[in-house]
Scaffold this motif. Structure first.
Motif, PDB file in Angstrom:
ATOM      1  N   LEU A 300       0.816  -1.214   0.000  1.00  0.00           N
ATOM      2  CA  LEU A 300       0.000   0.000   0.000  1.00  0.00           C
ATOM      3  C   LEU A 300       0.852   1.267   0.000  1.00  0.00           C
ATOM      4  CD1 LEU A 300      -2.919  -1.052   2.358  1.00  0.00           C
ATOM      5  CD2 LEU A 300      -2.913  -0.881  -0.124  1.00  0.00           C
ATOM      6  N   VAL A 301       2.070   1.187   0.530  1.00  0.00           N
ATOM      7  CA  VAL A 301       3.001   2.312   0.370  1.00  0.00           C
ATOM      8  C   VAL A 301       3.270   2.524  -1.125  1.00  0.00           C
ATOM      9  CG1 VAL A 301       5.334   3.147   0.807  1.00  0.00           C
ATOM     10  CG2 VAL A 301       4.067   2.016   2.638  1.00  0.00           C
ATOM     11  N   ALA A 302       3.510   1.416  -1.840  1.00  0.00           N
ATOM     12  CA  ALA A 302       3.713   1.513  -3.291  1.00  0.00           C
ATOM     13  C   ALA A 302       2.455   2.002  -3.993  1.00  0.00           C
ATOM     14  CB  ALA A 302       4.134   0.153  -3.841  1.00  0.00           C
ATOM     15  N   GLN A 303       1.275   1.641  -3.464  1.00  0.00           N
ATOM     16  CA  GLN A 303       0.034   2.117  -4.067  1.00  0.00           C
ATOM     17  C   GLN A 303      -0.064   3.640  -3.992  1.00  0.00           C
ATOM     18  OE1 GLN A 303      -4.415   1.711  -2.606  1.00  0.00           O
ATOM     19  NE2 GLN A 303      -3.822  -0.127  -3.736  1.00  0.00           N
ATOM     20  N   GLY A 304       0.439   4.217  -2.896  1.00  0.00           N
ATOM     21  CA  GLY A 304       0.484   5.674  -2.818  1.00  0.00           C
ATOM     22  C   GLY A 304       1.279   6.264  -3.962  1.00  0.00           C
ATOM     23  N   GLY A 305       2.394   5.619  -4.320  1.00  0.00           N
ATOM     24  CA  GLY A 305       3.165   6.066  -5.471  1.00  0.00           C
ATOM     25  C   GLY A 305       2.393   5.942  -6.761  1.00  0.00           C
ATOM     26  N   GLY A 306       1.589   4.876  -6.885  1.00  0.00           N
ATOM     27  CA  GLY A 306       0.755   4.723  -8.072  1.00  0.00           C
ATOM     28  C   GLY A 306      -0.270   5.836  -8.205  1.00  0.00           C
ATOM     29  N   THR A 328      -1.029  -3.638  -6.539  1.00  0.00           N
ATOM     30  CA  THR A 328      -0.886  -3.510  -5.091  1.00  0.00           C
ATOM     31  C   THR A 328      -2.202  -3.738  -4.359  1.00  0.00           C
ATOM     32  OG1 THR A 328      -1.130  -1.102  -5.326  1.00  0.00           O
ATOM     33  CG2 THR A 328       1.106  -1.978  -5.221  1.00  0.00           C
ATOM     34  N   ALA A 329      -3.317  -3.325  -4.980  1.00  0.00           N
ATOM     35  CA  ALA A 329      -4.628  -3.552  -4.353  1.00  0.00           C
ATOM     36  C   ALA A 329      -4.909  -5.042  -4.244  1.00  0.00           C
ATOM     37  CB  ALA A 329      -5.720  -2.857  -5.157  1.00  0.00           C
ATOM     38  N   GLY A 330      -4.686  -5.786  -5.332  1.00  0.00           N
ATOM     39  CA  GLY A 330      -4.932  -7.223  -5.287  1.00  0.00           C
ATOM     40  C   GLY A 330      -4.021  -7.935  -4.301  1.00  0.00           C
ATOM     41  N   PHE A 331      -2.743  -7.588  -4.318  1.00  0.00           N
ATOM     42  CA  PHE A 331      -1.767  -8.224  -3.440  1.00  0.00           C
ATOM     43  C   PHE A 331      -2.053  -7.906  -1.971  1.00  0.00           C
ATOM     44  CE2 PHE A 331       2.480  -8.428  -1.433  1.00  0.00           C
ATOM     45  CZ  PHE A 331       2.882  -9.694  -1.821  1.00  0.00           C
ATOM     46  N   ALA A 332      -2.261  -6.617  -1.671  1.00  0.00           N
ATOM     47  CA  ALA A 332      -2.444  -6.207  -0.282  1.00  0.00           C
ATOM     48  C   ALA A 332      -3.772  -6.686   0.287  1.00  0.00           C
ATOM     49  CB  ALA A 332      -2.351  -4.681  -0.182  1.00  0.00           C
ATOM     50  N   SER A 333      -4.833  -6.605  -0.491  1.00  0.00           N
ATOM     51  CA  SER A 333      -6.146  -6.975   0.049  1.00  0.00           C
ATOM     52  C   SER A 333      -6.197  -8.447   0.412  1.00  0.00           C
ATOM     53  CB  SER A 333      -7.252  -6.628  -0.954  1.00  0.00           C
ATOM     54  OG  SER A 333      -7.065  -7.307  -2.175  1.00  0.00           O
ATOM     55  N   ILE A 386      -1.290  14.710  -3.036  1.00  0.00           N
ATOM     56  CA  ILE A 386      -1.704  14.803  -1.631  1.00  0.00           C
ATOM     57  C   ILE A 386      -2.296  13.477  -1.157  1.00  0.00           C
ATOM     58  CG2 ILE A 386      -3.344  15.908  -0.068  1.00  0.00           C
ATOM     59  CD1 ILE A 386      -2.973  18.473  -1.770  1.00  0.00           C
ATOM     60  N   PHE A 387      -3.211  12.924  -1.925  1.00  0.00           N
ATOM     61  CA  PHE A 387      -3.862  11.680  -1.511  1.00  0.00           C
ATOM     62  C   PHE A 387      -2.876  10.505  -1.539  1.00  0.00           C
ATOM     63  CE2 PHE A 387      -7.542  14.096  -1.442  1.00  0.00           C
ATOM     64  CZ  PHE A 387      -8.671  13.359  -1.168  1.00  0.00           C
ATOM     65  N   GLY A 388      -2.051  10.411  -2.584  1.00  0.00           N
ATOM     66  CA  GLY A 388      -1.077   9.324  -2.657  1.00  0.00           C
ATOM     67  C   GLY A 388      -0.029   9.430  -1.562  1.00  0.00           C
ATOM     68  N   GLY A 389       0.465  10.647  -1.329  1.00  0.00           N
ATOM     69  CA  GLY A 389       1.456  10.832  -0.272  1.00  0.00           C
ATOM     70  C   GLY A 389       0.886  10.537   1.103  1.00  0.00           C
ATOM     71  N   ALA A 390      -0.366  10.950   1.336  1.00  0.00           N
ATOM     72  CA  ALA A 390      -0.998  10.688   2.629  1.00  0.00           C
ATOM     73  C   ALA A 390      -1.143   9.185   2.869  1.00  0.00           C
ATOM     74  CB  ALA A 390      -2.364  11.370   2.687  1.00  0.00           C
ATOM     75  N   LEU A 391      -1.543   8.432   1.828  1.00  0.00           N
ATOM     76  CA  LEU A 391      -1.671   6.989   1.983  1.00  0.00           C
ATOM     77  C   LEU A 391      -0.321   6.360   2.330  1.00  0.00           C
ATOM     78  CD1 LEU A 391      -3.284   4.340   1.752  1.00  0.00           C
ATOM     79  CD2 LEU A 391      -2.735   4.320  -0.687  1.00  0.00           C
ATOM     80  N   ALA A 392       0.717   6.718   1.590  1.00  0.00           N
ATOM     81  CA  ALA A 392       2.034   6.142   1.838  1.00  0.00           C
ATOM     82  C   ALA A 392       2.519   6.453   3.252  1.00  0.00           C
ATOM     83  CB  ALA A 392       3.036   6.658   0.803  1.00  0.00           C
ATOM     84  N   LEU A 393       2.320   7.669   3.701  1.00  0.00           N
ATOM     85  CA  LEU A 393       2.772   8.057   5.045  1.00  0.00           C
ATOM     86  C   LEU A 393       1.960   7.334   6.130  1.00  0.00           C
ATOM     87  CD1 LEU A 393       3.359  11.895   4.587  1.00  0.00           C
ATOM     88  CD2 LEU A 393       5.100  10.113   4.886  1.00  0.00           C
ATOM     89  N   LEU A 394       0.650   7.220   5.928  1.00  0.00           N
ATOM     90  CA  LEU A 394      -0.184   6.548   6.929  1.00  0.00           C
ATOM     91  C   LEU A 394       0.177   5.069   7.066  1.00  0.00           C
ATOM     92  CD1 LEU A 394      -3.680   8.164   6.274  1.00  0.00           C
ATOM     93  CD2 LEU A 394      -2.274   8.388   8.327  1.00  0.00           C
ATOM     94  N   MET A 395       0.578   4.433   5.964  1.00  0.00           N
ATOM     95  CA  MET A 395       0.931   3.021   6.034  1.00  0.00           C
ATOM     96  C   MET A 395       2.229   2.782   6.806  1.00  0.00           C
ATOM     97  SD  MET A 395      -1.558   1.426   4.775  1.00  0.00           S
ATOM     98  CE  MET A 395      -2.505   2.759   5.529  1.00  0.00           C
ATOM     99  N   LEU A 396       3.018   3.827   6.997  1.00  0.00           N
ATOM    100  CA  LEU A 396       4.229   3.673   7.807  1.00  0.00           C
ATOM    101  C   LEU A 396       3.897   3.428   9.269  1.00  0.00           C
ATOM    102  CD1 LEU A 396       6.512   6.482   6.313  1.00  0.00           C
ATOM    103  CD2 LEU A 396       6.499   4.030   5.782  1.00  0.00           C
ATOM    104  N   LEU A 397       2.708   3.857   9.714  1.00  0.00           N
ATOM    105  CA  LEU A 397       2.320   3.648  11.119  1.00  0.00           C
ATOM    106  C   LEU A 397       2.178   2.166  11.460  1.00  0.00           C
ATOM    107  CD1 LEU A 397      -0.256   6.567  11.571  1.00  0.00           C
ATOM    108  CD2 LEU A 397       2.138   6.477  12.301  1.00  0.00           C
TER     109      LEU A 397
END
Length: 416
Positions: A300-306, A328-333, A386-397
């Motif tokens: 999902l961090v990579a999905q933020g890049g997508g 990434t959606a298929g793999f992560a889900s 903004i949305f992609g960066g926010a997703l990538a950062l949130l997944m670091l938690l």
């Protein structure tokens, strides 16, 4: 792990030889195809007989009742027999479809009927989905949950794509009565399979039925406070679609309009996302990381890049972004849904599933609106960034959470 609290009624076979579960997932995919035909029929019929705003209201009419009932549905799923609940709810759905078809055969098309039907489906979803979320844990062992989820998602996407491809033609040829009747037939097939063939193999503990349902709902939130692993997973999984949903549903259309690509480009992008998701799910069937949760959140961090790539505005960049999002959606889900089902206490699976789902249901309209506002007042690449960066950062938690990092589903020495 929660698996120690369960009791095997029958030993599940290795997943690759589990013909009963394979058949169940195929039947479920057939029902998903029917649901897609129904959704297309509702949208098309609403557009024909009402304004675009009213048509949008009809399509979204199930969201509010689903959100209102979802927590109660989770509590009921943890109390009762999930298989029986699924049979009853599917019978109600079939009845709604037959009644809708009968109305449209005997009376003029009615927005009120469509509103009632979609609202009824929303309530049914709120009861059905938490119960269905407990079924994988009743059919296969925790180590096989990723394989189960991978095959389920692959077949579901195939069913949805098939339903989408056929839905327009079916609505044109047979109208709302034919589309609703076809979906009712798929529900009848699901009911027959559940009633005659499918039986749980692993007995899950149930919550007490003596307490009021509302108290069970409250106890679900108390359970979150008491269990760090479950709390970390539920918080991390709640609202995962809030970034990618607006970027694909609104952003791609905005990008295609801005670049003059036309509506066909939107279809190609959707196909790349769907095809990538199937490939990502199939990858898990052949290979999966030792720590499934870590692998899912890294994807999902990579999905933020997508998502950020969608904002480039170039055909290659947008196409690559769609493919990355799908993969990434298929793999992560697959990995995260399996981790969730195996980690959450069996007598709380329904409630935790409903809480996780509630985030998307309640916040998605706000997220869609925010993306649209940002696209209106900022350069078009900005909301994607903004949305992609926010997703990538949130997944670091969750990736930094020791409890999440320690979760593993594989049983040493057991055949996959």
């Amino acid at each position: 792990m929660a698996a120690v609290e369960t009791r095997e009624l029958r030993t599940p076979p290795p997943f690759r030889r589990d013909r009963l579960v394979h058949a169940w997932l195929a039947v479920k995919a057939l029902s998903d195809a029917g649901d897609t035909v129904w959704t297309i029929a509702v949208a098309w019929t609403a557009v024909q007989i009402a304004s675009p705003a009213v048509a949008g209201l009809v399509v979204a009419a199930g969201t509010v009742p689903r959100a209102l009932v979802l927590l109660v549905g989770g509590a009921l799923a943890d109390r009762g027999n999930a298989r029986r609940t699924m049979i009853v709810v599917n019978a109600i759905r079939a009845g709604v479809l037959v009644a809708t078809a009968a109305w449209f055969l005997g009376a003029p098309p009615s927005i009120a009927v469509l509103l009632v039907a979609t609202a009824a489906f929303g309530i049914c979803d709120a009861i059905f989905e938490p119960a269905a979320a407990t079924m994988p844990r009743q059919l296969v062992r925790p180590a096989d949950l990723p394989s189960y989820s991978a095959l389920a998602q692959t077949l579901t996407r195939l069913g949805t794509m098939g339903g989408a491809a056929a839905g327009g033609f079916l609505v044109a040829a047979f109208g709302m009565p034919g589309s609703a009747s076809l979906n009712a037939v798929t529900y009848a097939i699901v009911i027959a399979f559940l009633a005659i063939w499918l039986r749980p193999r692993i007995l899950l503990p149930r919550s007490a039925r003596s307490a009021p349902v509302i108290r069970d709902v409250a106890e679900g939130f108390s359970h979150l406070r008491r269990t760090p692993a479950t709390r970390a997973l539920v918080l991390s999984l709640s609202g995962l679609n809030l970034a990618v949903g607006p970027a694909t549903a609104i952003g791609i259309a905005l990008q295609a309009t801005a670049q003059g690509w036309g509506a066909g480009a939107v279809g190609i992008c959707e196909a790349l996302v769907g095809g990538g998701a199937m490939i990502g799910a199939l990858v898990v069937m052949r290979w999966r990381p030792r720590r499934e949760a870590v692998g899912g959140f890294c994807a999902l961090v990579a999905q933020g890049g997508g998502i950020v790539l969608l904002g480039t505005g170039s055909p290659a960049g947008v196409g690559a972004g769609c493919l990355v999002i799908g993969l990434t959606a298929g793999f992560a889900s697959v990995l995260l849904s399996a981790t969730f089902a195996a980690t959450v206490a069996p007598d709380h699976l329904g409630r935790m599933s409903s809480i996780t789902r509630l985030g998307d249901d309640c916040l998605m309209p706000l997220s869609m609106a925010l993306f649209g506002v940002l696209a209106q007042v900022l350069p078009l690449w900005a909301p994607f960034a903004i949305f992609g960066g926010a997703l990538a950062l949130l997944m670091l938690l969750p990736l930094r959470n020791p409890t999440v990092r320690g979760i593993a589903l594989r049983e040493p020495g057991r055949e996959r």
